[in-house]
Design a protein around this motif. Structure first.
Motif, PDB file in Angstrom:
ATOM      1  N   PRO A 196       0.833  -1.212   0.000  1.00 51.93           N
ATOM      2  CA  PRO A 196       0.000   0.000   0.000  1.00 51.93           C
ATOM      3  C   PRO A 196       0.868   1.263   0.000  1.00 51.93           C
ATOM      4  O   PRO A 196       1.966   1.273   0.565  1.00 51.93           O
ATOM      5  CB  PRO A 196      -0.798  -0.100   1.296  1.00 51.93           C
ATOM      6  CG  PRO A 196      -0.411  -1.363   1.971  1.00 51.93           C
ATOM      7  CD  PRO A 196       0.674  -2.016   1.185  1.00 51.93           C
ATOM      8  N   LEU A 197       0.366   2.302  -0.623  1.00 54.59           N
ATOM      9  CA  LEU A 197       1.127   3.546  -0.721  1.00 54.59           C
ATOM     10  C   LEU A 197       1.444   4.164   0.640  1.00 54.59           C
ATOM     11  O   LEU A 197       2.436   4.871   0.785  1.00 54.59           O
ATOM     12  CB  LEU A 197       0.363   4.572  -1.570  1.00 54.59           C
ATOM     13  CG  LEU A 197       0.364   4.317  -3.072  1.00 54.59           C
ATOM     14  CD1 LEU A 197      -0.578   5.278  -3.771  1.00 54.59           C
ATOM     15  CD2 LEU A 197       1.764   4.434  -3.644  1.00 54.59           C
ATOM     16  N   GLN A 198       0.611   3.908   1.651  1.00 56.13           N
ATOM     17  CA  GLN A 198       0.825   4.497   2.969  1.00 56.13           C
ATOM     18  C   GLN A 198       2.178   4.095   3.565  1.00 56.13           C
ATOM     19  O   GLN A 198       2.708   4.795   4.418  1.00 56.13           O
ATOM     20  CB  GLN A 198      -0.286   4.098   3.962  1.00 56.13           C
ATOM     21  CG  GLN A 198      -1.597   4.765   3.695  1.00 56.13           C
ATOM     22  CD  GLN A 198      -2.412   4.053   2.617  1.00 56.13           C
ATOM     23  OE1 GLN A 198      -1.992   3.061   2.036  1.00 56.13           O
ATOM     24  NE2 GLN A 198      -3.590   4.584   2.334  1.00 56.13           N
ATOM     25  N   THR A 199       2.737   2.976   3.114  1.00 54.79           N
ATOM     26  CA  THR A 199       4.019   2.520   3.657  1.00 54.79           C
ATOM     27  C   THR A 199       5.214   3.162   2.950  1.00 54.79           C
ATOM     28  O   THR A 199       6.338   3.009   3.405  1.00 54.79           O
ATOM     29  CB  THR A 199       4.138   0.984   3.564  1.00 54.79           C
ATOM     30  OG1 THR A 199       4.069   0.594   2.194  1.00 54.79           O
ATOM     31  CG2 THR A 199       3.034   0.312   4.377  1.00 54.79           C
TER      32      THR A 199
ATOM     33  N   ALA B  75       7.870  11.057  -5.992  1.00 55.56           N
ATOM     34  CA  ALA B  75       8.201  10.547  -7.328  1.00 55.56           C
ATOM     35  C   ALA B  75       6.929  10.096  -8.043  1.00 55.56           C
ATOM     36  O   ALA B  75       6.755  10.349  -9.244  1.00 55.56           O
ATOM     37  CB  ALA B  75       9.199   9.397  -7.224  1.00 55.56           C
ATOM     38  N   PHE B  76       6.033   9.444  -7.318  1.00 57.06           N
ATOM     39  CA  PHE B  76       4.748   9.029  -7.901  1.00 57.06           C
ATOM     40  C   PHE B  76       3.891  10.243  -8.256  1.00 57.06           C
ATOM     41  O   PHE B  76       3.238  10.274  -9.296  1.00 57.06           O
ATOM     42  CB  PHE B  76       3.977   8.112  -6.955  1.00 57.06           C
ATOM     43  CG  PHE B  76       4.628   6.771  -6.715  1.00 57.06           C
ATOM     44  CD1 PHE B  76       5.244   6.069  -7.733  1.00 57.06           C
ATOM     45  CD2 PHE B  76       4.616   6.207  -5.448  1.00 57.06           C
ATOM     46  CE1 PHE B  76       5.834   4.831  -7.518  1.00 57.06           C
ATOM     47  CE2 PHE B  76       5.202   4.971  -5.205  1.00 57.06           C
ATOM     48  CZ  PHE B  76       5.821   4.286  -6.249  1.00 57.06           C
ATOM     49  N   VAL B  77       3.892  11.236  -7.378  1.00 59.51           N
ATOM     50  CA  VAL B  77       3.103  12.450  -7.619  1.00 59.51           C
ATOM     51  C   VAL B  77       3.599  13.140  -8.881  1.00 59.51           C
ATOM     52  O   VAL B  77       2.804  13.628  -9.688  1.00 59.51           O
ATOM     53  CB  VAL B  77       3.170  13.403  -6.405  1.00 59.51           C
ATOM     54  CG1 VAL B  77       2.619  14.779  -6.751  1.00 59.51           C
ATOM     55  CG2 VAL B  77       2.419  12.805  -5.217  1.00 59.51           C
ATOM     56  N   LYS B  78       4.910  13.148  -9.077  1.00 60.45           N
ATOM     57  CA  LYS B  78       5.490  13.765 -10.264  1.00 60.45           C
ATOM     58  C   LYS B  78       4.963  13.111 -11.545  1.00 60.45           C
ATOM     59  O   LYS B  78       4.901  13.736 -12.596  1.00 60.45           O
ATOM     60  CB  LYS B  78       7.011  13.637 -10.199  1.00 60.45           C
ATOM     61  CG  LYS B  78       7.702  14.891 -10.552  1.00 60.45           C
ATOM     62  CD  LYS B  78       9.180  14.784 -10.350  1.00 60.45           C
ATOM     63  CE  LYS B  78       9.710  16.042 -10.946  1.00 60.45           C
ATOM     64  NZ  LYS B  78      10.928  16.499 -10.533  1.00 60.45           N
ATOM     65  N   GLU B  79       4.563  11.847 -11.422  1.00 56.77           N
ATOM     66  CA  GLU B  79       3.993  11.115 -12.549  1.00 56.77           C
ATOM     67  C   GLU B  79       2.465  11.201 -12.536  1.00 56.77           C
ATOM     68  O   GLU B  79       1.788  10.384 -13.146  1.00 56.77           O
ATOM     69  CB  GLU B  79       4.452   9.660 -12.489  1.00 56.77           C
ATOM     70  CG  GLU B  79       5.949   9.513 -12.641  1.00 56.77           C
ATOM     71  CD  GLU B  79       6.437   8.099 -12.323  1.00 56.77           C
ATOM     72  OE1 GLU B  79       5.603   7.213 -12.043  1.00 56.77           O
ATOM     73  OE2 GLU B  79       7.657   7.900 -12.353  1.00 56.77           O
TER      74      GLU B  79
ATOM     75  N   ALA C 199      -3.356   9.070  -6.174  1.00 58.50           N
ATOM     76  CA  ALA C 199      -3.418   8.282  -4.938  1.00 58.50           C
ATOM     77  C   ALA C 199      -2.202   8.588  -4.049  1.00 58.50           C
ATOM     78  O   ALA C 199      -2.344   8.691  -2.827  1.00 58.50           O
ATOM     79  CB  ALA C 199      -3.489   6.792  -5.250  1.00 58.50           C
ATOM     80  N   ALA C 200      -1.033   8.727  -4.648  1.00 61.92           N
ATOM     81  CA  ALA C 200       0.169   9.061  -3.882  1.00 61.92           C
ATOM     82  C   ALA C 200       0.033  10.470  -3.292  1.00 61.92           C
ATOM     83  O   ALA C 200       0.406  10.712  -2.140  1.00 61.92           O
ATOM     84  CB  ALA C 200       1.410   8.977  -4.766  1.00 61.92           C
TER      85      ALA C 200
END
Length: 186
Positions: free
Chosen positions: A3-6, A14-18, A22-23
Motif C-alpha cells: 500500500p502507498l501508505q508505507t 516521485a509518484f506524484v510527479k507522474e 493516490a500518492a
C-alpha cells in the motif's frame, strides 16, 4: 504491491510527479492535520488556516511535474505554509509587499515568488546555523517532528531545558527574520 501508505515521502513525491493522485492523497492525508494546526496556531482563524493549507496543496498538485524539493518534504511543506501565513497576515493588516502584487499567489509558478521564497528559506537556514550549538540542534530536531521528550532523551537534557532552548531559538529567529522581512514590506 504494498500500500502507498508505507512509502516514504521521497517515493510518494516521485509518484506524484507522474500524476499519481493516490500518492498525492497519501501525502495530503499524512500532513493535512499537522500543517493545519500550524496555520491555525499562526492565524487564529480556522477557516483562513484551512484556505491556506488547501492553497498550498493545490499549488503542489499544479506544479507536480516540475516540482523539485531538495531536502525534507515536511520541512518544505511547513515553510510553504508559514510563508503563505505571512502573506495572509500582511494582507489582513493592509501591508503591501514591495515586489509582489497582493493578488498574486506566492506559491504559483512565478519566478519572483520562488526567488523570494528561496531567499527567505536561505536566510532562515543561515540564521539557524548561527544559533548556539544546543539551540540549533534542538531546533533542527523539533523540525524533524521529534517530541520534547525524545529530544531531551537524545541530548541528555530535561524537557524544561529543551523548551527553554527552543523558546530562545525561536525568539532569536523571529527577531532576525522580522528585520529581514521588513525589507519585503512597505
Amino acid at each position: 504491491m504494498r500500500p502507498l501508505q508505507t512509502n516514504d515521502d521521497v517515493e510518494l513525491l516521485a509518484f506524484v510527479k507522474e500524476s499519481d493522485a493516490a500518492a498525492f492523497e497519501v501525502l495530503y492525508n499524512r500532513y493535512w492535520d499537522k500543517v493545519l494546526d500550524l496555520a491555525y496556531h499562526k492565524t487564529g482563524d480556522l477557516m483562513e488556516a484551512e484556505n491556506i493549507v488547501q492553497d498550498v496543496f493545490v499549488s503542489l498538485w499544479k506544479r507536480r511535474e516540475t516540482l523539485e524539493i531538495k531536502g525534507n518534504f515536511s520541512n518544505y511543506l511547513f515553510v510553504s505554509v508559514k510563508y503563505r501565513v505571512l502573506k495572509v497576515l500582511a494582507r489582513q493588516s493592509s501591508v503591501r509587499m514591495v515586489s509582489i502584487d497582493l493578488a498574486h499567489d506566492l506559491l504559483d509558478d512565478s519566478t519572483q515568488g520562488h526567488l523570494e521564497f528561496d531567499e527567505i528559506r536561505g536566510r532562515l537556514e543561515e540564521l539557524v546555523s548561527q544559533l548556539p550549538e544546543t539551540c540549533r540542534l534542538i531546533y533542527q530536531l523539533r523540525n524533524e517532528d521529534k517530541t520534547y521528550k525524545e529530544i531531551a532523551t537524545q541530548l541528555n537534557l530535561s524537557e524544561k531545558a529543551v523548551d527553554a532552548h527552543l523558546l530562545r531559538a525561536r525568539r532569536k529567529l523571529r527577531i532576525e527574520l522580522g528585520d529581514f522581512m521588513s525589507l519585503f514590506l512597505l
